[in-house]
Design an enzyme around this catalytic site. Structure first.
Site, PDB file in Angstrom:
ATOM      1  CG  ASP A  52      19.814   4.910   3.946  1.00 14.20           C
ATOM      2  OD1 ASP A  52      21.013   5.184   3.777  1.00 14.20           O
ATOM      3  OD2 ASP A  52      19.135   5.393   4.874  1.00 14.20           O
ATOM      4  CE  LYS A  88      21.393   7.702   5.859  1.00 16.05           C
ATOM      5  NZ  LYS A  88      20.307   7.194   6.719  1.00 16.05           N
ATOM      6  CB  CYS A 105      17.010   8.521   4.672  1.00 15.85           C
ATOM      7  SG  CYS A 105      17.022   7.895   6.377  1.00 15.85           S
TER       8      CYS A 105
HETATM    9  C1  VGL Z   1      15.319   5.193   7.153  1.00 12.22           C
HETATM   10  C2  VGL Z   1      13.815   4.872   8.850  1.00 12.22           C
HETATM   11  C3  VGL Z   1      14.824   4.527   9.711  1.00 12.22           C
HETATM   12  C4  VGL Z   1      15.568   5.563   5.729  1.00 12.22           C
HETATM   13  C5  VGL Z   1      16.353   4.863   8.007  1.00 12.22           C
HETATM   14  O1  VGL Z   1      16.616   5.178   5.180  1.00 12.22           O
HETATM   15  O2  VGL Z   1      14.709   6.239   5.130  1.00 12.22           O
HETATM   16  N1  VGL Z   1      14.059   5.210   7.585  1.00 12.22           N
HETATM   17  N2  VGL Z   1      16.090   4.525   9.277  1.00 12.22           N
END
Ligand code: VGL
Ligand code: ZN
Length: 210
Positions: A15, A113, A158
């Site tokens: 991410d 995702k 994540c």
């Molecule tokens: C994430 C919060 C919400 C992450 C993704 O990538 O860590 N954190 N969605």
């Protein structure tokens, strides 16, 4: 006779998107600082996977999708209690794009995702219902991967969820700490670190990095 065994290690970049970098909707402090190091790791890796948080508008993990809730509050999402977040990484928006300096051309696989409206997905392996697989385990097995180096954002959300699942699935798993940054909401960094250690994840201080 001696037999040399080398395990194939894949790099999984979690991410590394604009919304998780300073100026984004859910900024991880200093999140963009890891990009040069992640690029160096991408240069060296045998197999490279990038994940992308990829939510439809109105996703159940957004505080705005719940009555009387604010980011940081908790609620039941897809049957599981979790933190609610600001609107982030909406499909097709610039916030959901990878950081512009990330060498995405290097990637073997891009894995999206969090696309199901009613369920969140922190881990690259399973949605937060802990049941629905992403298919990543099958991909890695089919390619003979036994080890994983995991980096990216956010370390305590994540990255940690992916690393714990990877270790439980039997991968030799290390998290390269200098190539991660965390949010640290209400002690989440300490909790995530403990969970990773208990699952057998190696927390790599990156001493081997030049
Ligand atoms: C994430 C919060 C919400 C992450 C993704 O990538 O860590 N954190 N969605
Ligand atoms: Zn998300």
């Amino acid at each position: 006779m001696t037999t040399a065994t080398t395990i194939t290690e894949a790099l999984v970049v979690i991410d590394l998107q604009n919304d998780f970098c300073p100026g984004g909707a859910l900024p991880v402090p200093d999140g963009d600082a890891i990009v040069p190091l992640v690029n160096r790791l991408l240069d060296r890796a045998a197999i490279r996977i990038l994940t992308q948080d990829w939510h439809p508008a109105g996703h159940a993990s957004f505080a705005t999708s719940h009555v009387d809730k604010r980011p940081g509050d908790r609620a039941i999402v897809g049957g599981v209690e979790q933190t609610l977040w600001p609107v982030h990484c909406v499909q097709g928006t610039s916030g959901a794009s990878f950081h512009a300096d990330l060498h995405t051309d290097r990637a073997d696989l891009l894995l999206r995702k969090g696309s199901r409206p009613d369920v969140d997905s922190y881990s690259a392996f399973f949605e937060n219902d802990r049941i629905t697989p992403s298919g990543l385990d099958g991909y890695l097995r089919a390619r003979g991967v036994r080890g994983l180096a995991i980096v990216g954002l956010a370390l305590d959300v994540c990255v940690a969820a992916s690393a714990v699942d990877a270790a439980r699935l039997g991968y030799t798993t290390r998290v390269v700490l200098p190539a991660c940054r965390g949010i640290d909401l209400n002690g989440s960094l300490a909790a995530a670190t403990g969970a990773m250690r208990s699952a057998g994840v190696l927390l790599d201080a990156g001493d081997a990095l030049s």
